[in-house]
Design an enzyme around this catalytic site. Structure first.
Site, short mmCIF file in Angstrom:
data_model
loop_
_atom_site.label_atom_id
_atom_site.label_comp_id
_atom_site.label_asym_id
_atom_site.label_seq_id
_atom_site.Cartn_x
_atom_site.Cartn_y
_atom_site.Cartn_z
N TYR A 1 0.82 -1.22 0.00
CA TYR A 1 0.00 0.00 0.00
C TYR A 1 0.85 1.27 0.00
CZ TYR A 1 -4.37 -2.46 0.06
OH TYR A 1 -5.44 -3.25 -0.33
N ASN B 1 -12.15 4.13 -6.59
CA ASN B 1 -10.71 4.37 -6.50
C ASN B 1 -10.33 4.83 -5.10
OD1 ASN B 1 -10.69 3.75 -9.18
ND2 ASN B 1 -10.62 5.87 -9.90
N HIS C 1 -14.70 2.49 -1.64
CA HIS C 1 -13.68 1.54 -1.16
C HIS C 1 -12.61 2.23 -0.33
CE1 HIS C 1 -14.91 -1.14 -4.79
NE2 HIS C 1 -15.73 -1.26 -3.77
N CYS D 1 -7.98 0.31 17.42
CA CYS D 1 -8.95 1.24 18.03
C CYS D 1 -9.59 2.16 17.01
CB CYS D 1 -8.26 2.08 19.13
SG CYS D 1 -7.18 3.36 18.50
N SER E 1 -13.80 -2.63 -14.40
CA SER E 1 -14.01 -3.96 -14.97
C SER E 1 -15.36 -4.51 -14.53
CB SER E 1 -12.89 -4.90 -14.53
OG SER E 1 -12.80 -4.88 -13.11
N PRO F 1 -11.83 0.94 -22.74
CA PRO F 1 -11.21 0.45 -23.98
C PRO F 1 -11.41 -1.04 -24.20
CG PRO F 1 -9.51 0.98 -22.36
CD PRO F 1 -10.82 1.38 -21.76
C1 BV8 Z 1 -18.28 -7.31 0.64
C2 BV8 Z 1 -9.79 -1.36 -2.02
C3 BV8 Z 1 -19.29 -8.60 2.30
C4 BV8 Z 1 -8.54 -2.09 -1.75
C5 BV8 Z 1 -11.20 -2.86 -3.32
C6 BV8 Z 1 -18.35 -13.99 -5.51
C7 BV8 Z 1 -19.29 -13.36 -6.32
C8 BV8 Z 1 -19.66 -12.04 -6.11
C9 BV8 Z 1 -19.09 -11.30 -5.07
C10 BV8 Z 1 -18.15 -11.94 -4.28
C11 BV8 Z 1 -17.77 -13.26 -4.49
N1 BV8 Z 1 -16.84 -13.58 -3.57
C12 BV8 Z 1 -16.63 -12.51 -2.79
C13 BV8 Z 1 -17.42 -11.51 -3.19
C14 BV8 Z 1 -17.54 -10.18 -2.61
C15 BV8 Z 1 -16.37 -9.32 -3.08
C16 BV8 Z 1 -16.29 -9.29 -4.60
O1 BV8 Z 1 -17.07 -8.62 -5.25
N2 BV8 Z 1 -15.33 -10.04 -5.15
C17 BV8 Z 1 -15.17 -10.06 -6.59
C18 BV8 Z 1 -13.68 -10.06 -6.93
C19 BV8 Z 1 -15.85 -11.33 -7.11
N3 BV8 Z 1 -16.67 -8.00 -2.60
C20 BV8 Z 1 -16.27 -7.66 -1.38
O2 BV8 Z 1 -15.61 -8.37 -0.65
C21 BV8 Z 1 -16.75 -6.30 -0.88
N4 BV8 Z 1 -17.28 -6.48 0.43
O3 BV8 Z 1 -18.92 -7.84 -0.23
O4 BV8 Z 1 -18.47 -7.51 1.97
C22 BV8 Z 1 -20.06 -8.11 3.43
C23 BV8 Z 1 -21.39 -7.77 3.23
C24 BV8 Z 1 -22.11 -7.33 4.32
C25 BV8 Z 1 -21.48 -7.20 5.57
C26 BV8 Z 1 -20.13 -7.53 5.72
C27 BV8 Z 1 -19.39 -7.97 4.64
C28 BV8 Z 1 -15.58 -5.33 -0.77
C29 BV8 Z 1 -15.07 -5.00 -2.14
C30 BV8 Z 1 -14.01 -3.90 -2.01
C31 BV8 Z 1 -12.64 -4.51 -2.19
N5 BV8 Z 1 -11.65 -3.43 -2.23
N6 BV8 Z 1 -10.35 -1.84 -3.29
C32 BV8 Z 1 -7.47 -1.75 -2.74
O5 BV8 Z 1 -7.70 -0.94 -3.68
O6 BV8 Z 1 -6.38 -2.31 -2.57
S1 BV8 Z 1 -11.78 -3.33 -4.82
C33 BV8 Z 1 -10.61 -3.18 -6.07
O7 BV8 Z 1 -11.26 -3.59 -7.24
C34 BV8 Z 1 -10.18 -1.80 -6.46
O8 BV8 Z 1 -9.95 -0.92 -5.45
C35 BV8 Z 1 -11.28 -1.28 -7.32
O9 BV8 Z 1 -12.03 -0.40 -6.56
C36 BV8 Z 1 -12.09 -2.51 -7.57
C37 BV8 Z 1 -12.57 -2.62 -8.95
O10 BV8 Z 1 -11.45 -2.55 -9.78
P1 BV8 Z 1 -11.57 -1.55 -11.03
O11 BV8 Z 1 -11.67 -0.15 -10.51
O12 BV8 Z 1 -12.66 -2.02 -11.92
O13 BV8 Z 1 -10.17 -1.72 -11.68
P2 BV8 Z 1 -9.72 -2.95 -12.58
O14 BV8 Z 1 -8.22 -2.96 -12.58
O15 BV8 Z 1 -10.44 -4.19 -12.19
O16 BV8 Z 1 -10.26 -2.55 -14.02
C38 BV8 Z 1 -9.76 -1.38 -14.64
C39 BV8 Z 1 -10.66 -1.15 -15.82
O17 BV8 Z 1 -10.23 0.04 -16.44
C40 BV8 Z 1 -10.56 -2.25 -16.85
O18 BV8 Z 1 -11.86 -2.58 -17.31
C41 BV8 Z 1 -9.75 -1.60 -17.98
O19 BV8 Z 1 -10.17 -2.06 -19.26
C42 BV8 Z 1 -10.15 -0.17 -17.82
N7 BV8 Z 1 -9.17 0.80 -18.31
C43 BV8 Z 1 -7.82 0.67 -18.41
N8 BV8 Z 1 -7.29 1.84 -18.90
C44 BV8 Z 1 -8.34 2.68 -19.09
C45 BV8 Z 1 -9.52 2.04 -18.72
N9 BV8 Z 1 -10.73 2.63 -18.79
C46 BV8 Z 1 -10.77 3.89 -19.26
N10 BV8 Z 1 -9.68 4.58 -19.62
C47 BV8 Z 1 -8.45 4.01 -19.55
N11 BV8 Z 1 -7.36 4.72 -19.93
ZN ZN Z 2 -5.17 2.45 18.29
#
Ligand code: BV8
Ligand code: ZN
Length: 255
Positions: free
Chosen positions: A74, A109, A126, A137, A204, A229
């Site tokens: 991070y 983001n 997020h 804490c 994505s 893209p």
């Molecule tokens: C929750 C912070 C439960 C950290 C992030 C199975 C099925 C469905 C869901 C789940 C499952 N198993 C688990 C889950 C739940 C899980 C989930 O969805 N998993 C997915 C992978 C299947 N979700 C969670 O765990 C969430 N919490 O559900 O809690 C709960 C419920 C109730 C009570 C208690 C608990 C939490 C999700 C948050 C995770 N944290 N980020 C960090 O950043 O390190 S998510 C992480 O991916 C990123 O931060 C980002 O926010 C997120 C999505 O990524 P993108 O922004 O889409 O980026 P990516 O690289 O994927 O794609 C980039 C895109 O840009 C591409 O499409 C590319 O083509 C495009 N691109 C590239 N260049 C350009 C462009 N577009 C335009 N212009 C360009 N130039």
């Molecule tokens: Zn503390």
């Protein structure tokens, strides 16, 4: 005279939808920061980080098991975000709120480039790289001003300790398996249910519940523009798919 039509010719119906929209929601993902040089989430595993799966590192379990590895990752990402500048996509989005009746900006983001481009109300679903807190804490922690000493090759870095309870300081982001900040997600859902146009840019569309917002908007009668893209899961649901980079498309769209 110089042809000042936008480089990208958009369908007339799309231009009309944007012009007539009462309330626009813009949902941004890592692709909006890509042209600022911030690696997208799925590309954030370049170099030595490439041997790790982001979904593996972005979890409470990983931090529990190896806090120094996770903190080092991070700090590398925070350093990349600090070194980055907002790109034309961020600037176009910041300008949109000036000439739209209502714009709700929702981002997945964890960088602050929307804020640095001038967007004043950003809903962070997020969390943020810039709001670390005590894992025990919850007290927020202030970073020292100087740049993090970049763990060049993904070196482990010991996380700081909380000055109040000596607990480990953790990144202020939402990890997989953690719930989203309630207020932020509630506001995002409200906006999705009430908007008449949702623009999904640079995501994505894989991570829930954020990825559900475009479907929620559509279910409430909104039209849906996707800017990316590459193909995504959202392609079949978007009213319009605009294939291209955010930094090229958005300035032309709002020109
Ligand atoms: C929750 C912070 C439960 C950290 C992030 C199975 C099925 C469905 C869901 C789940 C499952 N198993 C688990 C889950 C739940 C899980 C989930 O969805 N998993 C997915 C992978 C299947 N979700 C969670 O765990 C969430 N919490 O559900 O809690 C709960 C419920 C109730 C009570 C208690 C608990 C939490 C999700 C948050 C995770 N944290 N980020 C960090 O950043 O390190 S998510 C992480 O991916 C990123 O931060 C980002 O926010 C997120 C999505 O990524 P993108 O922004 O889409 O980026 P990516 O690289 O994927 O794609 C980039 C895109 O840009 C591409 O499409 C590319 O083509 C495009 N691109 C590239 N260049 C350009 C462009 N577009 C335009 N212009 C360009 N130039
Ligand atoms: Zn503390």
């Amino acid at each position: 005279g110089i042809d000042n039509r936008p480089a990208h010719a958009f369908p007339a119906a799309l231009v009309a939808a944007l012009r007539e929209a009462r309330h626009v929601v813009l949902l941004s993902g890592a692709g909006v920061s890509a042209e600022s040089g911030v690696p997208t989430f799925r590309d954030a595993m370049t170099g030595l980080w490439s041997r790790f799966d982001p979904a593996e590192l972005a979890t409470p379990e990983a931090f529990e098991r190896d806090p120094e590895l996770v903190w080092g990752w991070y700090e590398w990402r925070r350093m990349r975000a600090l070194q980055a500048q907002p790109n034309p996509a961020h600037l176009a989005i910041a300008g949109m709120s000036d000439h739209l009746p209502q714009l709700t900006l929702v981002t997945q983001n964890v960088d602050d480039l929307h804020e640095r481009a001038g967007s004043d109300t950003v809903i962070h679903l997020h969390g943020s790289l810039h709001q670390p807190r005590c894992a025990t804490c919850g007290r927020s922690h202030a970073f020292p001003d100087e740049m993090p000493n970049e763990p060049e090759g993904g070196r482990r870095l010991p996380p700081p300790r909380c000055t109040r309870c000596r607990g480990l300081i953790r990144p202020g982001v939402v990890w997989f398996g953690e719930s989203l900040p309630e207020g932020a997600f509630y506001q995002a859902q409200e906006a999705a249910e009430n908007c008449d146009l949702l623009i999904s840019v640079g995501t994505s569309s894989l991570v829930y519940p954020a990825a559900g917002l475009p479907h929620l908007a559509k279910a409430h009668g909104s039209q849906l523009i996707q800017i990316n893209p590459q193909p995504t899961n959202l392609d079949g649901h978007a009213t319009w798919n605009v294939v291209g980079a955010a930094g090229q498309i958005l300035p032309a769209l709002v020109a």
